[in-house]
Scaffold this motif. Structure first.
Motif, PDB file in Angstrom:
ATOM      1  N   ASP A 170       0.891  -1.213  -0.009  1.00  0.00           N
ATOM      2  CA  ASP A 170      -0.039   0.140  -0.039  1.00  0.00           C
ATOM      3  C   ASP A 170       1.008   1.355   0.033  1.00  0.00           C
ATOM      4  O   ASP A 170       0.120   2.400  -0.187  1.00  0.00           O
ATOM      5  CB  ASP A 170      -1.048  -0.061   1.148  1.00  0.00           C
ATOM      6  N   VAL A 171       2.116   1.112   0.216  1.00  0.00           N
ATOM      7  CA  VAL A 171       2.991   2.274   0.085  1.00  0.00           C
ATOM      8  C   VAL A 171       2.910   3.231  -1.048  1.00  0.00           C
ATOM      9  O   VAL A 171       2.717   4.649  -0.622  1.00  0.00           O
ATOM     10  CB  VAL A 171       4.580   1.876   0.381  1.00  0.00           C
ATOM     11  N   PRO A 172       2.697   2.798  -2.168  1.00  0.00           N
ATOM     12  CA  PRO A 172       2.679   3.957  -3.536  1.00  0.00           C
ATOM     13  C   PRO A 172       1.583   4.866  -3.257  1.00  0.00           C
ATOM     14  O   PRO A 172       1.600   5.892  -3.825  1.00  0.00           O
ATOM     15  CB  PRO A 172       2.626   2.958  -4.655  1.00  0.00           C
ATOM     16  N   ASP A 173       0.313   4.254  -2.598  1.00  0.00           N
ATOM     17  CA  ASP A 173      -0.903   5.325  -2.433  1.00  0.00           C
ATOM     18  C   ASP A 173      -1.095   5.718  -1.096  1.00  0.00           C
ATOM     19  O   ASP A 173      -2.131   6.534  -0.911  1.00  0.00           O
ATOM     20  CB  ASP A 173      -1.856   4.489  -3.103  1.00  0.00           C
ATOM     21  N   THR A 174      -0.050   5.709  -0.254  1.00  0.00           N
ATOM     22  CA  THR A 174      -0.281   6.274   1.013  1.00  0.00           C
ATOM     23  C   THR A 174       0.505   7.691   1.418  1.00  0.00           C
ATOM     24  O   THR A 174       1.833   7.904   0.514  1.00  0.00           O
ATOM     25  CB  THR A 174       0.576   5.268   2.068  1.00  0.00           C
ATOM     26  N   GLU A 175      -0.175   8.624   1.733  1.00  0.00           N
ATOM     27  CA  GLU A 175       0.273   9.797   1.842  1.00  0.00           C
ATOM     28  C   GLU A 175       1.871   9.823   2.604  1.00  0.00           C
ATOM     29  O   GLU A 175       2.033   9.130   3.618  1.00  0.00           O
ATOM     30  CB  GLU A 175      -0.586  10.630   2.824  1.00  0.00           C
ATOM     31  N   PHE A 176       2.565  10.830   2.117  1.00  0.00           N
ATOM     32  CA  PHE A 176       3.999  11.057   2.672  1.00  0.00           C
ATOM     33  C   PHE A 176       3.736  11.071   4.322  1.00  0.00           C
ATOM     34  O   PHE A 176       4.627  10.363   5.152  1.00  0.00           O
ATOM     35  CB  PHE A 176       4.793  11.864   1.975  1.00  0.00           C
ATOM     36  N   GLU A 177       2.964  12.040   4.741  1.00  0.00           N
ATOM     37  CA  GLU A 177       2.925  12.138   6.106  1.00  0.00           C
ATOM     38  C   GLU A 177       2.594  11.062   6.882  1.00  0.00           C
ATOM     39  O   GLU A 177       3.128  10.689   7.873  1.00  0.00           O
ATOM     40  CB  GLU A 177       1.778  13.205   6.305  1.00  0.00           C
ATOM     41  N   GLN A 178       1.995  10.051   6.435  1.00  0.00           N
ATOM     42  CA  GLN A 178       1.375   8.866   7.156  1.00  0.00           C
ATOM     43  C   GLN A 178       2.360   7.968   6.973  1.00  0.00           C
ATOM     44  O   GLN A 178       2.600   6.907   7.877  1.00  0.00           O
ATOM     45  CB  GLN A 178       0.308   8.280   6.455  1.00  0.00           C
ATOM     46  N   LEU A 179       3.403   8.080   6.128  1.00  0.00           N
ATOM     47  CA  LEU A 179       4.827   7.296   5.818  1.00  0.00           C
ATOM     48  C   LEU A 179       5.824   7.630   7.034  1.00  0.00           C
ATOM     49  O   LEU A 179       6.671   7.124   7.397  1.00  0.00           O
ATOM     50  CB  LEU A 179       5.211   7.015   4.702  1.00  0.00           C
ATOM     51  N   GLY A 180       5.478   9.051   7.411  1.00  0.00           N
ATOM     52  CA  GLY A 180       6.413   9.722   8.458  1.00  0.00           C
ATOM     53  C   GLY A 180       7.569  10.586   7.642  1.00  0.00           C
ATOM     54  O   GLY A 180       8.461  10.960   8.445  1.00  0.00           O
ATOM     55  N   TYR A 181       7.398  10.981   6.613  1.00  0.00           N
ATOM     56  CA  TYR A 181       7.958  11.994   5.924  1.00  0.00           C
ATOM     57  C   TYR A 181       7.485  13.438   5.861  1.00  0.00           C
ATOM     58  O   TYR A 181       6.331  13.354   5.299  1.00  0.00           O
ATOM     59  CB  TYR A 181       8.357  11.343   4.444  1.00  0.00           C
ATOM     60  N   GLU A 187       8.904  23.663  -7.690  1.00  0.00           N
ATOM     61  CA  GLU A 187       8.634  23.454  -6.271  1.00  0.00           C
ATOM     62  C   GLU A 187       7.377  22.834  -6.021  1.00  0.00           C
ATOM     63  O   GLU A 187       7.263  22.384  -4.932  1.00  0.00           O
ATOM     64  CB  GLU A 187       8.506  25.003  -5.756  1.00  0.00           C
ATOM     65  N   SER A 188       6.375  22.909  -6.951  1.00  0.00           N
ATOM     66  CA  SER A 188       5.027  22.327  -6.684  1.00  0.00           C
ATOM     67  C   SER A 188       4.997  20.764  -6.718  1.00  0.00           C
ATOM     68  O   SER A 188       4.113  20.194  -6.248  1.00  0.00           O
ATOM     69  CB  SER A 188       4.171  22.813  -7.923  1.00  0.00           C
ATOM     70  N   VAL A 189       6.125  20.204  -7.232  1.00  0.00           N
ATOM     71  CA  VAL A 189       6.310  18.800  -7.056  1.00  0.00           C
ATOM     72  C   VAL A 189       6.093  18.219  -5.590  1.00  0.00           C
ATOM     73  O   VAL A 189       5.545  17.459  -5.325  1.00  0.00           O
ATOM     74  CB  VAL A 189       7.749  18.042  -7.765  1.00  0.00           C
ATOM     75  N   VAL A 190       7.129  18.845  -4.785  1.00  0.00           N
ATOM     76  CA  VAL A 190       6.922  18.407  -3.452  1.00  0.00           C
ATOM     77  C   VAL A 190       5.753  18.564  -2.736  1.00  0.00           C
ATOM     78  O   VAL A 190       5.063  18.106  -1.932  1.00  0.00           O
ATOM     79  CB  VAL A 190       7.901  19.289  -2.525  1.00  0.00           C
ATOM     80  N   GLY A 191       4.730  19.899  -3.011  1.00  0.00           N
ATOM     81  CA  GLY A 191       3.751  20.061  -2.351  1.00  0.00           C
ATOM     82  C   GLY A 191       2.444  19.456  -3.047  1.00  0.00           C
ATOM     83  O   GLY A 191       1.633  18.941  -2.253  1.00  0.00           O
ATOM     84  N   ASP A 192       2.735  19.107  -4.367  1.00  0.00           N
ATOM     85  CA  ASP A 192       1.333  18.561  -5.011  1.00  0.00           C
ATOM     86  C   ASP A 192       1.472  17.063  -4.854  1.00  0.00           C
ATOM     87  O   ASP A 192       0.478  16.346  -5.127  1.00  0.00           O
ATOM     88  CB  ASP A 192       1.397  19.158  -6.519  1.00  0.00           C
ATOM     89  N   ALA A 193       2.615  16.331  -4.934  1.00  0.00           N
ATOM     90  CA  ALA A 193       2.818  14.878  -4.983  1.00  0.00           C
ATOM     91  C   ALA A 193       2.855  14.520  -3.604  1.00  0.00           C
ATOM     92  O   ALA A 193       3.844  14.543  -2.817  1.00  0.00           O
ATOM     93  CB  ALA A 193       4.218  14.715  -5.865  1.00  0.00           C
ATOM     94  N   THR A 194       1.432  14.050  -2.935  1.00  0.00           N
ATOM     95  CA  THR A 194       1.652  13.925  -1.722  1.00  0.00           C
ATOM     96  C   THR A 194       1.621  12.039  -1.364  1.00  0.00           C
ATOM     97  O   THR A 194       1.782  11.899  -0.113  1.00  0.00           O
ATOM     98  CB  THR A 194       0.150  14.130  -1.115  1.00  0.00           C
ATOM     99  N   THR A 195       1.887  11.373  -2.660  1.00  0.00           N
ATOM    100  CA  THR A 195       2.215   9.818  -2.267  1.00  0.00           C
ATOM    101  C   THR A 195       3.172   9.762  -3.351  1.00  0.00           C
ATOM    102  O   THR A 195       3.699  10.271  -4.187  1.00  0.00           O
ATOM    103  CB  THR A 195       0.923   9.023  -2.779  1.00  0.00           C
ATOM    104  N   PRO A 196       4.055   8.566  -2.687  1.00  0.00           N
ATOM    105  CA  PRO A 196       5.065   8.122  -3.792  1.00  0.00           C
ATOM    106  C   PRO A 196       4.843   7.923  -5.128  1.00  0.00           C
ATOM    107  O   PRO A 196       5.451   8.172  -5.867  1.00  0.00           O
ATOM    108  CB  PRO A 196       5.572   6.751  -2.916  1.00  0.00           C
ATOM    109  N   ARG A 197       3.420   7.394  -5.309  1.00  0.00           N
ATOM    110  CA  ARG A 197       2.990   7.147  -6.699  1.00  0.00           C
ATOM    111  C   ARG A 197       3.087   8.509  -7.760  1.00  0.00           C
ATOM    112  O   ARG A 197       3.592   8.790  -8.651  1.00  0.00           O
ATOM    113  CB  ARG A 197       1.868   6.412  -7.042  1.00  0.00           C
ATOM    114  N   ALA A 198       2.455   9.585  -7.015  1.00  0.00           N
ATOM    115  CA  ALA A 198       2.235  10.878  -7.545  1.00  0.00           C
ATOM    116  C   ALA A 198       3.676  11.273  -7.682  1.00  0.00           C
ATOM    117  O   ALA A 198       3.894  12.110  -8.620  1.00  0.00           O
ATOM    118  CB  ALA A 198       1.530  11.672  -6.698  1.00  0.00           C
ATOM    119  N   PHE A 199       4.570  11.207  -6.722  1.00  0.00           N
ATOM    120  CA  PHE A 199       5.877  11.870  -6.694  1.00  0.00           C
ATOM    121  C   PHE A 199       6.816  11.284  -8.042  1.00  0.00           C
ATOM    122  O   PHE A 199       7.355  11.946  -8.639  1.00  0.00           O
ATOM    123  CB  PHE A 199       6.780  11.674  -5.516  1.00  0.00           C
ATOM    124  N   VAL A 200       6.778   9.964  -7.890  1.00  0.00           N
ATOM    125  CA  VAL A 200       7.421   9.469  -8.972  1.00  0.00           C
ATOM    126  C   VAL A 200       6.832   9.872 -10.560  1.00  0.00           C
ATOM    127  O   VAL A 200       7.540  10.072 -11.357  1.00  0.00           O
ATOM    128  CB  VAL A 200       7.130   7.814  -9.030  1.00  0.00           C
TER     129      VAL A 200
END
Length: 85
Positions: A31-42, A64-77
């Motif tokens: 479930d990590v790819p779709d878990t919010e970074f905050e919930q993962l501890g980052y 800069e929007s990448v960090v703010g808008d990509a809230t899950t690992p899948r979105a960041f990738v």
């Protein structure tokens, strides 16, 4: 710039190198790819460090929007892959 596409495994490696593994989090869980970074501890600082490392390693410049808008690992990738294309 690296010719290989940026993957979830690349993101996990960079996160671990820059910020370590949060206690009690298994980055290999399904479930990590779709878990919010905050919930993962980052937090936002960990993601800024991650973005900076990716920029240096892959020779790209991320908005800069990448960090703010990509809230899950899948979105960041996906965001990194879009910038690298």
């Amino acid at each position: 710039m690296t010719a290989a596409p940026f993957t979830l495994d690349d993101l996990k490696r960079v996160l671990l190198e820059g910020s370590g593994a949060p206690e009690g989090v298994d980055l290999d869980a399904a479930d990590v790819p779709d878990t919010e970074f905050e919930q993962l501890g980052y937090d936002s600082l960990a993601l800024l460090e991650t973005a900076s490392r990716i920029e240096r390693e892959y020779g790209i410049e991320l908005d800069e929007s990448v960090v703010g808008d990509a809230t899950t690992p899948r979105a960041f990738v996906a965001a990194v892959a879009a910038h690298a294309a």
